[in-house]
Design an enzyme around this catalytic site. Structure first.
Site, PDB file in Angstrom:
ATOM      1  N   GLU A   1      18.005  33.092   9.479  1.00  0.00           N
ATOM      2  CA  GLU A   1      17.984  34.036   8.297  1.00  0.00           C
ATOM      3  C   GLU A   1      19.439  33.873   7.427  1.00  0.00           C
ATOM      4  O   GLU A   1      19.726  34.628   6.402  1.00  0.00           O
ATOM      5  CB  GLU A   1      17.776  35.386   8.369  1.00  0.00           C
ATOM      6  CG  GLU A   1      16.671  35.933   9.168  1.00  0.00           C
ATOM      7  CD  GLU A   1      15.318  35.337   8.424  1.00  0.00           C
ATOM      8  OE1 GLU A   1      15.502  35.275   7.291  1.00  0.00           O
ATOM      9  OE2 GLU A   1      14.328  35.322   9.073  1.00  0.00           O
TER      10      GLU A   1
ATOM     11  N   PHE B   1      11.917  44.878  12.524  1.00  0.00           N
ATOM     12  CA  PHE B   1      10.679  44.709  11.547  1.00  0.00           C
ATOM     13  C   PHE B   1      10.671  43.683  10.885  1.00  0.00           C
ATOM     14  O   PHE B   1      11.907  43.180  10.158  1.00  0.00           O
ATOM     15  CB  PHE B   1      10.971  46.162  10.676  1.00  0.00           C
ATOM     16  CG  PHE B   1       9.927  46.100   9.427  1.00  0.00           C
ATOM     17  CD1 PHE B   1       8.719  46.793   9.900  1.00  0.00           C
ATOM     18  CD2 PHE B   1      10.093  45.668   8.425  1.00  0.00           C
ATOM     19  CE1 PHE B   1       7.851  47.078   9.115  1.00  0.00           C
ATOM     20  CE2 PHE B   1       9.358  45.766   7.288  1.00  0.00           C
ATOM     21  CZ  PHE B   1       7.991  46.509   8.014  1.00  0.00           C
ATOM     22  N   GLY B   2       9.613  43.013  11.082  1.00  0.00           N
ATOM     23  CA  GLY B   2       9.397  41.688  10.145  1.00  0.00           C
ATOM     24  C   GLY B   2       8.404  41.874   9.111  1.00  0.00           C
ATOM     25  O   GLY B   2       7.455  42.585   9.112  1.00  0.00           O
ATOM     26  N   TYR B   3       8.651  41.528   8.015  1.00  0.00           N
ATOM     27  CA  TYR B   3       7.804  41.474   6.825  1.00  0.00           C
ATOM     28  C   TYR B   3       7.583  40.036   5.997  1.00  0.00           C
ATOM     29  O   TYR B   3       6.776  40.158   5.332  1.00  0.00           O
ATOM     30  CB  TYR B   3       8.264  42.463   5.636  1.00  0.00           C
ATOM     31  CG  TYR B   3       9.846  41.996   5.171  1.00  0.00           C
ATOM     32  CD1 TYR B   3       9.665  41.355   4.019  1.00  0.00           C
ATOM     33  CD2 TYR B   3      10.939  42.148   5.887  1.00  0.00           C
ATOM     34  CE1 TYR B   3      10.791  40.739   3.663  1.00  0.00           C
ATOM     35  CE2 TYR B   3      12.238  41.758   5.374  1.00  0.00           C
ATOM     36  CZ  TYR B   3      12.452  41.338   4.189  1.00  0.00           C
ATOM     37  OH  TYR B   3      13.401  40.653   3.717  1.00  0.00           O
ATOM     38  N   GLY B   4       8.022  39.087   6.772  1.00  0.00           N
ATOM     39  CA  GLY B   4       7.894  37.854   6.118  1.00  0.00           C
ATOM     40  C   GLY B   4       7.452  36.666   7.454  1.00  0.00           C
ATOM     41  O   GLY B   4       6.555  37.306   8.099  1.00  0.00           O
ATOM     42  N   SER B   5       8.283  35.787   7.449  1.00  0.00           N
ATOM     43  CA  SER B   5       7.641  34.633   8.644  1.00  0.00           C
ATOM     44  C   SER B   5       7.786  35.228   9.913  1.00  0.00           C
ATOM     45  O   SER B   5       7.408  34.970  10.735  1.00  0.00           O
ATOM     46  CB  SER B   5       8.607  33.453   8.566  1.00  0.00           C
ATOM     47  OG  SER B   5       9.774  33.640   8.633  1.00  0.00           O
TER      48      SER B   5
END
Length: 322
Positions: free
Chosen positions: A96, A10-14
């Site tokens: 990250e 799940f990606g919520y930024g870049s």
């Protein structure tokens, strides 16, 4: 995970606009009880130790919250095969490394009180205990910090605007992100800085004179990345991961196509196999020279062909991420 033989991220930024790894499919989803906030410092991508940028992390909704509103954070879920997961996660751990840790959270596809989770996905989030956590501040201060910050991966404002555009395209609301976007766009308009193809030298003297020396140096170094690119390079999945996850230089073996004619020391746009722009960089070689070495291993040209004294087509310190 959500399906047998697949891992979900799940990606919520870049990760929403530049995953940097191959995937089987992607879809929009959200997590409950968490909020996306610009509380994490960035000294390795969008800022420096002396002048940290700000990127997003997630904070958990307090158990005693009496707002009667469940926090929702929308993002993008990527499905990757179980066989490919280990090297992809290893590269993501490096990308990250600035305070983020892996967690598993439920993801949902539809809004509602009694909706069952689709399944679990891996989420990278930076906790309040990590050394680069900056924490809460006014939206005005956060916007000003983002506007001024530049790091090895490029301008902090590009990170913000890419994130906001991704959320606008999804048709979802994020009050925190959109308010900071509004404030930064006002600053950009005031200082005559455009979204693309602009030069940072347009920043006013008052801004430059109030910045630390290191910030001045970075601003000057990054002017060249915001002029009009003279060419385009398409690269394979391996090169995408090397650039976006591992901060590596671009080697010719990873280039699959080139468009444009240009001399050496030119700005070019770098695209993945889906023609998505992932980077910009300054070339060590002209388009004619690059044509001679596209797809070649280093041993086939480096210090063996006349004029090829550098291994990389673009050195990592001459690349920025979009």
């Amino acid at each position: 995970m959500c399906e047998d033989m697949f891992v979900y991220l799940f990606g919520y930024g870049s990760l929403m606009w530049r995953p940097g790894f191959p995937y089987s499919r992607k879809f929009n989803a959200y997590i409950k009880g968490w909020k996306r906030v610009f509380y994490q410092g960035s000294t390795d991508h969008r800022g420096t130790v002396e002048n940290p940028g700000r990127v997003v992390t997630l904070i958990k909704q307090p158990e005693d919250d009496k707002s009667n509103e469940v926090w929702l954070t929308w993002g993008t879920v990527y499905s990757i095969s179980d066989d490919a997961a280990m090297p992809i996660l290893k590269n993501l751990d490096y990308r990250e490394k600035g305070g983020y840790e892996r967690h598993e959270l439920d993801v949902f596809l539809e809004e509602g009180d009694d909706i069952e989770p689709y399944g679990k996905a891996i989420v990278y989030l930076a906790t309040t205990e990590n050394l680069e956590f900056l924490g809460e501040d006014t939206n005005e201060n956060i916007a000003n910090q983002i506007f001024r910050s530049i790091g090895p991966s490029g301008r902090n404002i590009d990170y913000l605007l890419k994130l906001a555009n991704s959320l606008h395209d999804m048709g979802v609301t994020d009050k925190h992100v959109f308010e900071i976007e509004r404030l930064v766009l006002e600053l950009m308009s005031h200082h005559k800085i455009n979204h693309h193809n602009e030069t940072i030298e347009n920043i006013t003297d008052s801004l430059l004179s109030s910045s630390p020396d290191k910030s001045l140096e970075l601003l000057n170094q990054h002017k060249r990345f915001y002029s009009k690119p003279l060419g385009q390079l398409w690269i394979d999945d391996g090169a995408v991961q090397a650039i976006s996850q591992r901060a590596k230089s671009l080697l010719p073996v990873g280039i699959i196509k080139m468009v444009g004619e240009f001399p050496k020391d030119s700005l070019v746009t770098i695209l993945d196999v889906n023609s998505s722009q992932i980077s910009r960089g300054i070339t060590n070689y002209s388009s004619d020279d690059i044509n001679l070495i596209i797809g070649k291993q280093s041993k086939d040209y480096f210090n063996t062909l006349t004029g090829f004294t550098k291994e990389a087509v673009i050195d990592h310190n001459n690349l920025i991420l979009l």
